[in-house]
Design an enzyme around this catalytic site. Structure first.
Site, short mmCIF file in Angstrom:
data_model
loop_
_atom_site.label_atom_id
_atom_site.label_comp_id
_atom_site.label_asym_id
_atom_site.label_seq_id
_atom_site.Cartn_x
_atom_site.Cartn_y
_atom_site.Cartn_z
N ASN B 44 0.51 -1.24 0.04
CA ASN B 44 0.06 -0.34 0.39
C ASN B 44 1.36 1.43 -0.20
OD1 ASN B 44 -1.73 2.62 1.34
ND2 ASN B 44 -3.13 0.25 1.36
N HIS B 55 -3.01 0.32 -3.42
CA HIS B 55 -3.14 -0.70 -2.25
C HIS B 55 -2.24 -1.49 -2.55
CE1 HIS B 55 -7.49 -0.72 -0.82
NE2 HIS B 55 -6.90 1.01 -0.18
N GLU B 57 -2.66 -5.06 -3.36
CA GLU B 57 -2.31 -5.64 -4.51
C GLU B 57 -2.68 -5.24 -6.25
OE1 GLU B 57 -4.20 -5.18 -1.64
OE2 GLU B 57 -5.78 -6.87 -1.19
N SER B 82 -7.47 -9.15 3.45
CA SER B 82 -8.56 -10.17 2.93
C SER B 82 -8.97 -8.19 1.71
CB SER B 82 -9.92 -9.87 3.50
OG SER B 82 -10.93 -10.59 2.59
N CYS B 84 -10.00 -5.72 -0.47
CA CYS B 84 -10.87 -4.27 -0.54
C CYS B 84 -11.45 -4.85 -2.31
CB CYS B 84 -10.58 -3.16 -0.69
SG CYS B 84 -9.68 -1.91 -1.83
N CYS B 87 -10.08 -3.96 -5.14
CA CYS B 87 -8.42 -5.15 -5.14
C CYS B 87 -9.35 -6.32 -5.92
CB CYS B 87 -7.59 -5.57 -3.90
SG CYS B 87 -6.65 -3.87 -3.94
N ASP B 147 -9.05 4.85 3.92
CA ASP B 147 -8.27 4.14 2.26
C ASP B 147 -8.86 2.39 2.03
OD1 ASP B 147 -5.49 3.05 1.85
OD2 ASP B 147 -5.38 1.19 3.31
#
Lengths: 152, 152
Positions: B44, B55, B57, B82, B84, B87, B147
């Site tokens: 991130n 982010h 990912e 996990s 969002c 992503c 975020d």
């Protein structure tokens, strides 16, 4: 409901798409508008930046910079083409409540997902947006396949 | 199924999360692995780059550069938290078939969406990932709200 303001903001997205095409890129553009004020415009920059995440909508949201939830939640995202799942997911992350789509005849993947998340999707069915994609797909089919994660 | 290779690749994502925290950022990291080969890592970089779309990912996928559909479709994405919807949507766009998640106790939004799209989600429930987020949320709650698109 697609009104005169929507027309004006969608035209900004179309202008971005044309700039992108002239740069050798994918002709998809976007604009983010908060209560009548244009926060940012953007365009697909896969080719220009060698990017896998700069679609029109994500480039626009990136160009808008870091915003608070309150701003996103009172904004409309304009995009010349119906959003892919990355761009739809980005809108859902930030709770952008309304998306105005230039056209969805060329590509449509996420509209039912967006509806299920309470996002209003307005489709303008704009011939200029469609013409840009028709030209793109005729001239650069492999780039288009790459952009939507498909095999060429 | 979370095996020794998964452990090793998740540890790369955790290392990225720690680097991000040391930089003053959100401590979430990721790695993209294709058939045992690490294509890219990322973290991130909201704070570091003033970014709304980096982010863990998406930063990782951006760092991997432009890839063909065939590569994404045989890859696993590792992430310390996990995903969002942005992503998750990015993974769905590129048909990444498997996501290994460090933990989902802090945040979980997209796992049923991912399952509905045929993505295998493996949750490691890793204490180190959880500890990073616990520290983050205790020390920087407003950054965390930003975020994930929430009001602080």
């Amino acid at each position: 409901m697609f009104d005169a303001d929507d027309r004006r903001f969608l035209d900004l997205a179309i202008e971005q798409a044309r700039i992108g095409w002239d740069e050798g890129g994918v002709p998809i553009g976007a604009a983010l508008v908060h209560q009548g004020e244009v926060l940012a415009v953007g365009r697909n920059r896969r080719v220009q930046m060698g990017s896998a995440i700069r679609h029109g909508e994500t480039d626009c949201i990136e160009n808008a910079g870091r915003l608070t939830a309150k701003v996103y939640r009172a904004s409309t995202l304009y995009t010349t083409l119906s959003p892919c799942f990355m761009c739809a997911g980005t809108s859902v992350l930030y709770d952008i409540p309304r998306i105005v789509v230039g056209e969805n005849r060329t590509f449509e993947a996420s509209e039912s997902f967006l509806a299920s998340r309470g996002v209003e999707v307005v489709v303008a069915d704009d011939p200029a947006c469609k013409a840009l994609m028709d030209t793109m797909i005729a001239e650069k089919p492999e780039l288009w396949a790459e952009d939507i994660g498909e095999e060429a």
